[in-house]
Design an enzyme around this catalytic site. Structure first.
Site, PDB file in Angstrom:
ATOM      1  N   GLU A 149       0.804  -1.227   0.000  1.00 15.48           N
ATOM      2  CA  GLU A 149       0.000   0.000   0.000  1.00 15.48           C
ATOM      3  C   GLU A 149       0.834   1.272   0.000  1.00 15.48           C
ATOM      4  O   GLU A 149       0.657   2.154   0.844  1.00 15.48           O
ATOM      5  CB  GLU A 149      -0.970   0.005   1.179  1.00 15.48           C
ATOM      6  CG  GLU A 149      -1.994  -1.099   1.107  1.00 15.48           C
ATOM      7  CD  GLU A 149      -3.162  -0.920   2.071  1.00 15.48           C
ATOM      8  OE1 GLU A 149      -3.153   0.048   2.853  1.00 15.48           O
ATOM      9  OE2 GLU A 149      -4.086  -1.749   2.042  1.00 15.48           O
ATOM     10  N   GLU A 192      -5.289  -8.664   0.736  1.00 17.17           N
ATOM     11  CA  GLU A 192      -6.063  -8.287   1.930  1.00 17.17           C
ATOM     12  C   GLU A 192      -7.513  -8.072   1.544  1.00 17.17           C
ATOM     13  O   GLU A 192      -7.807  -7.493   0.495  1.00 17.17           O
ATOM     14  CB  GLU A 192      -5.574  -6.968   2.567  1.00 17.17           C
ATOM     15  CG  GLU A 192      -4.266  -7.068   3.283  1.00 17.17           C
ATOM     16  CD  GLU A 192      -3.814  -5.742   3.911  1.00 17.17           C
ATOM     17  OE1 GLU A 192      -4.676  -4.920   4.287  1.00 17.17           O
ATOM     18  OE2 GLU A 192      -2.598  -5.540   4.007  1.00 17.17           O
TER      19      GLU A 192
END
Ligand code: BG6
Length: 476
Positions: A168, A376
């Site tokens: 991320e 995720e």
């Protein structure tokens, strides 16, 4: 007749974590401090001042945690390596004790037939490099990160096949340089684009080295992917949505997967004095970082509408679990967010949108033609430990089931989906939200005020996922 929709037989049914959020042992066995070790100790930065000094003590209890994974039937476990555990100073002398910890973790997973999925970087950069040259704000980071990665490739490349480069980068740098909610806590869009450019180069360099050291492995970044929707079919809302796609998604995904920035966004930044500085060799290096798969961290879609030039800028983010406390945020002249009235939200105001995942997976497939690994996906909620010792998290089961149904649809649409890691295996420390925002299949008996006994208790969702894996996704 229609062929039955199914998951591939070698599908990686997984779950995930990150070093800072689970390990604890923040200064043990030679580990150096990370930027998060320092940042969380500044008063007022996190919910109730929580930090990862102890977290959920996975460093000492990893065997117990892996035994629970094995019992559940987990096929893959995604974890991250703490860079300052390997290089306490960020570079120079390597800490053998740190390497041994991950040797043991990986060996324990393999002994239980669980595929390790190793994240090289999940935000915990060595504080020493922040002190020396400002971490991601200096190009020195590219080579230091590369050396750290090479150390891991050489050590674990014989046993680990799946690797995640940066976790991320988009979300982390947004909070590091725009909202100031992550270290180094800066509000400066120019610095945001510069640091991001350096991170892109570091990502590409690490992938280039990976090809040499782990030629049979697979690597890709994990992107915090929130596919955009337009708030209406009004052309100016459609344009806002296009702007958001360009600046919030393609800026990263194009650069990773195509090796160059999207043109319209780059031109806008050049005209506004915000574009990153290109040096000789940058463009070439970016093209060497094309990944094997796109790692997708999916939690929600975001809906956008027109934002006038004097319109909404950064709004406050819900970090308390008080529903409705999330404020709209935007970029004047480009776009602003708008709650999507068609979707339910979590107590942290995250829109729950399983079909949005299918849409996102298809967009990636059409634009880049690469396999996707969901690294995720999950629901952060308050959980209640009942008097009988159970946790009835049916809302989490609903969330995961509906998202997996859409994964199955996406596979039938032609998406090459290689695996799915729920976030998270055990409950863990949320960077900004303390321990009350829980994601795990396994409850950890601790909270912000007390470490209690940190007992591990499988929730109802643990058993649900067990039969999902056992049936290879037929019984969702
Ligand atoms: C992702 C991160 O942003 O989402 C995880 O990669 C994080 O580390 C997860 O914990 C959930 O976010 P939050 O803020 O709800 O903990």
């Amino acid at each position: 007749h229609e062929q039955k929709k199914a998951f591939p037989t070698d599908f990686l049914w997984g779950s995930a974590s990150a070093a800072y959020q689970v390990e604890g042992a923040w200064d043990e066995d030679g580990k150096g401090p990370s930027m998060w070790d320092s940042f969380t100790k500044i008063p007022g930065k996190t919910f109730k001042g929580t930090n990862g000094d102890v977290a959920v003590d996975h460093y000492h209890r990893y065997k117990e945690d892996i035994a629970l994974m094995a019992q559940q039937g987990l096929k893959a476990y995604r974890f991250s390596i703490s860079w300052p555990r390997i290089y306490p100073q960020g570079k120079g002398e390597v800490n053998e004790a740190g390497l041994i910890f991950y040797d043991q973790l990986i060996d324990e997973l393999l002994a239980n037939q669980i595929e390790p999925v190793l994240t090289l970087y999940h935000w915990d950069a060595p504080q020493a490099l922040a002190d020396e040259y400002g971490a991601w704000e200096s190009r020195e980071m590219i080579e230091d990160f590369n050396q750290y990665c090479i150390t891991l490739y050489k050590r674990y490349g014989d046993r680990v096949k799946y690797w995640v480069s940066l976790n991320e980068q988009n979300y982390n740098s947004n909070h590091a340089f725009i909202t100031a909610m992550h270290p180094p806590g800066v509000h400066d869009r120019k610095r945001f684009y510069e640091a991001n450019h350096i991170a892109f180069l570091a990502n590409a360099k690490a992938i280039e080295s990976f090809r040499h050291y782990v030629p049979n492995g697979k690597i890709g970044p994990s992107f915090a992917y929130s596919p955009s929707y337009p708030a209406s079919s009004q052309p100016r809302d459609m344009l806002a949505y296009e702007n958001a796609e360009e600046f919030q998604n393609n800026w990263w995904l194009d650069t990773y997967c195509l090796g160059h920035y999207p043109q319209v966004a780059l031109r806008y930044l050049e005209e506004h004095g915000l574009a990153p500085t290109f040096e000789k060799g940058d463009i070439e290096l970016l093209t060497k970082g094309i990944p094997d798969f796109v790692g997708v961290n999916y939690y929600q879609t975001i809906t956008y509408e027109f934002n006038p030039i004097d319109g909404v800028a950064e709004g406050k983010m819900n970090t308390t679990g008080q529903k409705g406390s999330n404020e709209d945020t935007g970029r004047p002249g480009l776009y602003k967010t708008k709650p999507n009235t068609h979707l339910e939200t979590s107590n942290w105001d995250w829109a729950i949108d399983p079909i949005g995942l299918r849409i996102g997976l298809r967009r990636i497939t059409s634009r880049y033609g690469l396999p996707v690994f969901i690294t995720e996906n999950g629901l952060g909620e308050f959980d209640k430990l009942e008097a009988d010792g159970s946790i009835q998290d049916d809302y989490r089961i609903d969330y995961l089931r509906s998202h997996l149904e859409q994964c199955r649809e996406a596979i039938a649409d032609g998406v090459d989906l290689i695996g799915y890691c729920s976030w998270s295996f055990t409950d863990l420390l949320s960077w900004l939200n303390g321990y009350q925002k829980r994601y795990g299949f396994v409850y950890i008996n601790r909270d912000e005020d007390s470490e209690k006994d940190m007992r591990r208790i499988p929730k109802k969702s643990y058993y649900w996922y067990q039969q999902v894996i056992e049936s290879n996704g037929e019984q969702l």
